[in-house]
Design an enzyme around this catalytic site. Sequence first.
Site, mmCIF file in Angstrom:
data_model
loop_
_atom_site.group_PDB
_atom_site.id
_atom_site.type_symbol
_atom_site.label_atom_id
_atom_site.label_comp_id
_atom_site.label_asym_id
_atom_site.label_seq_id
_atom_site.Cartn_x
_atom_site.Cartn_y
_atom_site.Cartn_z
ATOM 1 N N HIS A 68 13.595 -55.230 10.829
ATOM 2 C CA HIS A 68 12.975 -54.217 11.844
ATOM 3 C C HIS A 68 14.246 -53.603 12.724
ATOM 4 C CE1 HIS A 68 8.507 -54.654 11.651
ATOM 5 N NE2 HIS A 68 9.126 -55.378 10.610
ATOM 6 N N ASP A 69 15.231 -54.556 12.841
ATOM 7 C CA ASP A 69 16.571 -53.827 13.426
ATOM 8 C C ASP A 69 17.425 -52.961 12.428
ATOM 9 O OD1 ASP A 69 18.420 -53.599 15.543
ATOM 10 O OD2 ASP A 69 19.716 -55.230 14.831
ATOM 11 N N ASP B 40 22.077 -52.956 14.373
ATOM 12 C CA ASP B 40 23.017 -53.134 15.703
ATOM 13 C C ASP B 40 22.402 -53.592 16.654
ATOM 14 O OD1 ASP B 40 20.806 -51.693 16.246
ATOM 15 O OD2 ASP B 40 21.950 -49.579 16.939
ATOM 16 N N SER C 226 19.738 -53.224 18.366
ATOM 17 C CA SER C 226 19.124 -52.562 19.302
ATOM 18 C C SER C 226 17.603 -52.832 19.560
ATOM 19 C CB SER C 226 18.810 -50.871 18.761
ATOM 20 O OG SER C 226 18.102 -50.816 17.616
ATOM 21 N N HIS D 123 8.603 -61.996 1.841
ATOM 22 C CA HIS D 123 7.130 -62.082 2.049
ATOM 23 C C HIS D 123 6.843 -63.539 1.623
ATOM 24 C CE1 HIS D 123 5.890 -57.867 3.592
ATOM 25 N NE2 HIS D 123 6.862 -58.520 4.530
ATOM 26 N N THR D 124 7.652 -64.191 0.869
ATOM 27 C CA THR D 124 7.268 -65.582 0.404
ATOM 28 C C THR D 124 7.396 -66.587 1.397
ATOM 29 O OG1 THR D 124 7.813 -67.028 -1.391
ATOM 30 C CG2 THR D 124 9.535 -66.119 -0.620
ATOM 31 N N ILE E 138 8.275 -72.489 1.578
ATOM 32 C CA ILE E 138 9.119 -72.521 0.460
ATOM 33 C C ILE E 138 9.501 -70.989 0.061
ATOM 34 C CG2 ILE E 138 9.463 -73.370 -1.814
ATOM 35 C CD1 ILE E 138 7.272 -75.394 -1.035
HETATM 36 C C1 HEM Z 1 7.320 -51.990 2.943
HETATM 37 C C2 HEM Z 1 7.793 -52.613 3.536
HETATM 38 C C3 HEM Z 1 7.102 -53.589 4.574
HETATM 39 C C4 HEM Z 1 5.981 -53.708 5.029
HETATM 40 C C5 HEM Z 1 5.007 -52.455 5.121
HETATM 41 C C6 HEM Z 1 6.096 -54.881 5.963
HETATM 42 C C7 HEM Z 1 4.976 -55.384 6.545
HETATM 43 C C8 HEM Z 1 4.538 -56.405 7.341
HETATM 44 C C9 HEM Z 1 3.561 -56.738 8.095
HETATM 45 C C10 HEM Z 1 2.451 -56.173 8.457
HETATM 46 C C11 HEM Z 1 3.826 -58.071 8.412
HETATM 47 C C12 HEM Z 1 2.896 -59.018 9.224
HETATM 48 C C13 HEM Z 1 3.330 -58.903 10.897
HETATM 49 C C14 HEM Z 1 2.425 -59.707 11.663
HETATM 50 O O1 HEM Z 1 1.015 -59.354 11.806
HETATM 51 O O2 HEM Z 1 2.473 -60.818 12.325
HETATM 52 C C15 HEM Z 1 5.099 -58.783 8.028
HETATM 53 C C16 HEM Z 1 5.440 -59.781 8.151
HETATM 54 C C17 HEM Z 1 6.912 -60.275 7.633
HETATM 55 N N1 HEM Z 1 7.746 -59.275 6.978
HETATM 56 FE FE1 HEM Z 1 7.493 -57.361 6.371
HETATM 57 N N2 HEM Z 1 6.959 -55.545 5.536
HETATM 58 C C18 HEM Z 1 8.008 -54.948 4.829
HETATM 59 C C19 HEM Z 1 9.091 -55.219 4.306
HETATM 60 C C20 HEM Z 1 9.820 -56.401 4.823
HETATM 61 C C21 HEM Z 1 11.194 -56.673 4.615
HETATM 62 C C22 HEM Z 1 12.344 -55.926 4.008
HETATM 63 C C23 HEM Z 1 11.562 -58.016 5.170
HETATM 64 C C24 HEM Z 1 12.880 -58.647 5.238
HETATM 65 C C25 HEM Z 1 13.769 -58.568 4.542
HETATM 66 C C26 HEM Z 1 10.192 -58.434 5.761
HETATM 67 C C27 HEM Z 1 10.042 -59.818 6.276
HETATM 68 C C28 HEM Z 1 8.792 -59.953 7.052
HETATM 69 C C29 HEM Z 1 8.755 -61.413 7.371
HETATM 70 C C30 HEM Z 1 9.668 -62.607 7.217
HETATM 71 C C31 HEM Z 1 7.356 -61.649 7.764
HETATM 72 C C32 HEM Z 1 6.572 -62.728 8.484
HETATM 73 C C33 HEM Z 1 6.870 -62.755 10.196
HETATM 74 C C34 HEM Z 1 5.988 -64.188 10.353
HETATM 75 O O3 HEM Z 1 5.473 -65.121 9.581
HETATM 76 O O4 HEM Z 1 5.883 -64.241 11.565
HETATM 77 N N3 HEM Z 1 9.390 -57.547 5.494
HETATM 78 N N4 HEM Z 1 5.587 -57.524 7.331
HETATM 79 CA CA LIG Z 2 6.399 -68.996 -0.877
#
Ligand code: HEM
Ligand SMILES: [Ca+2]
Length: 345
Positions: free
Chosen positions: A52-53, A76, A78, A183-184, A206
């Site tokens: 997000h940054d 950065d 921000s 997202h794993t 994991i």
């Molecule tokens: C199409 C692109 C992406 C979309 C639409 C997206 C959307 C989301 C959403 C909606 C959540 C859930 C947030 C919540 O309700 O707590 C999430 C969680 C997360 N996203 Fe993504 N994401 C995207 C790409 C990425 C990328 C590129 C990364 C990192 C390199 C990332 C890492 C994570 C992680 C680690 C979580 C889990 C946070 C937690 O467990 O508290 N995401 N994402």
């Molecule tokens: Ca996993």
Amino acid sequence: AVTKRVTCATGQTTANAACCVLFPVLDDIQENLFDGGECGEEVHESLRLTFHDAIGFSPTKAIFTDIFNAGGGGADGSVITFDDPETSFPANLGIDDIIDAQKPIIARHNITPGDFVQFAGAVGVSNCPGAPRLEFLLGRPVAKAASPIGLVPEPFDTITDVLARFAEVNFSPPEVVALLASHTIAAADHVDESIPGTPFDSTPGIFDTQLFIEMQLRGVLFPGDGSNPGQVESPLEGIIRLNTDATLARDDRTSCTWQSFVNNQAKMQTEFRAAMAKMAIIGHSRANMIDCSDVIPVPKPVVGKAHLPAGKSMHDIEQACATAAFPTLTADPGPQTSVPAVPPS
Ligand code: HEM
Ligand SMILES: [Ca+2]
Ligand SMILES: [Mn+2]
């Protein structure tokens, strides 16, 4: 050639003396942010924060750049320096928790917020068995301005829009899929507010390929209070599925890359590492940074074997890639189970 190493005042060795400042930060993070080295909620949120940054950068908007850096500065910090207004952007819902947890640690050390956000993400990922050891480069100046609103993709966006947004920061469709390996080790608190901590795959502690496997299973249920914006049906109780993830797994532009990571830990690690290395320096020039990657701990090997969740079979796989078959996998024994939530901490 023999690499010359320096010994820091704290006793560790590293390739560059400028990296010595990171060892106390590393210890502080592991102890006070990640509960002694876990791959839990704060690690997941710290990884999300790196994205997000970093994604807050737009060459298009920067056409209008003035001294206020209107296109955003990328990775950065921000999100920290200008958390007002960035935490109020709709796509950033929930990131205030981890920002509040990181801020006092940043204040204790001589490190910029931009460097800290990416460092914490790389250290956090190293706590997850199966993860690659991420690159970490030091040298992000303090942000001059907040990111513009609207640059972080949302789960209800179309794949065309998602790919266009990433193309703006020079990421190809295969690189986008590689980044989604994140997202794993992830859970959602705010997609369905009735079931906080609901993971995206059955193994959120994991860094395995289960996300890529389970995303290809037919969606059959909503795990909480029904359909929410950006959410589609899940294959199992206890798992939440984003529309964008499900669509990336099925779209002609991305489905074969998605499938290529199934049960291919090495490919996933290599390509996630490369894409993360690129993402972590959006808005910066590699040539101006110092390589401190040797400060990042070496992750443990993956735990478990690629499998279908208990109660599922290959008939539940929705084949999408037109040029290669989904790898044959066997299901865990026993009846179908519900995946437990990631505990808050
Ligand atoms: C199409 C692109 C992406 C979309 C639409 C997206 C959307 C989301 C959403 C909606 C959540 C859930 C947030 C919540 O309700 O707590 C999430 C969680 C997360 N996203 Fe993504 N994401 C995207 C790409 C990425 C990328 C590129 C990364 C990192 C390199 C990332 C890492 C994570 C992680 C680690 C979580 C889990 C946070 C937690 O467990 O508290 N995401 N994402
Ligand atoms: Ca996993
Ligand atoms: Mn969370």
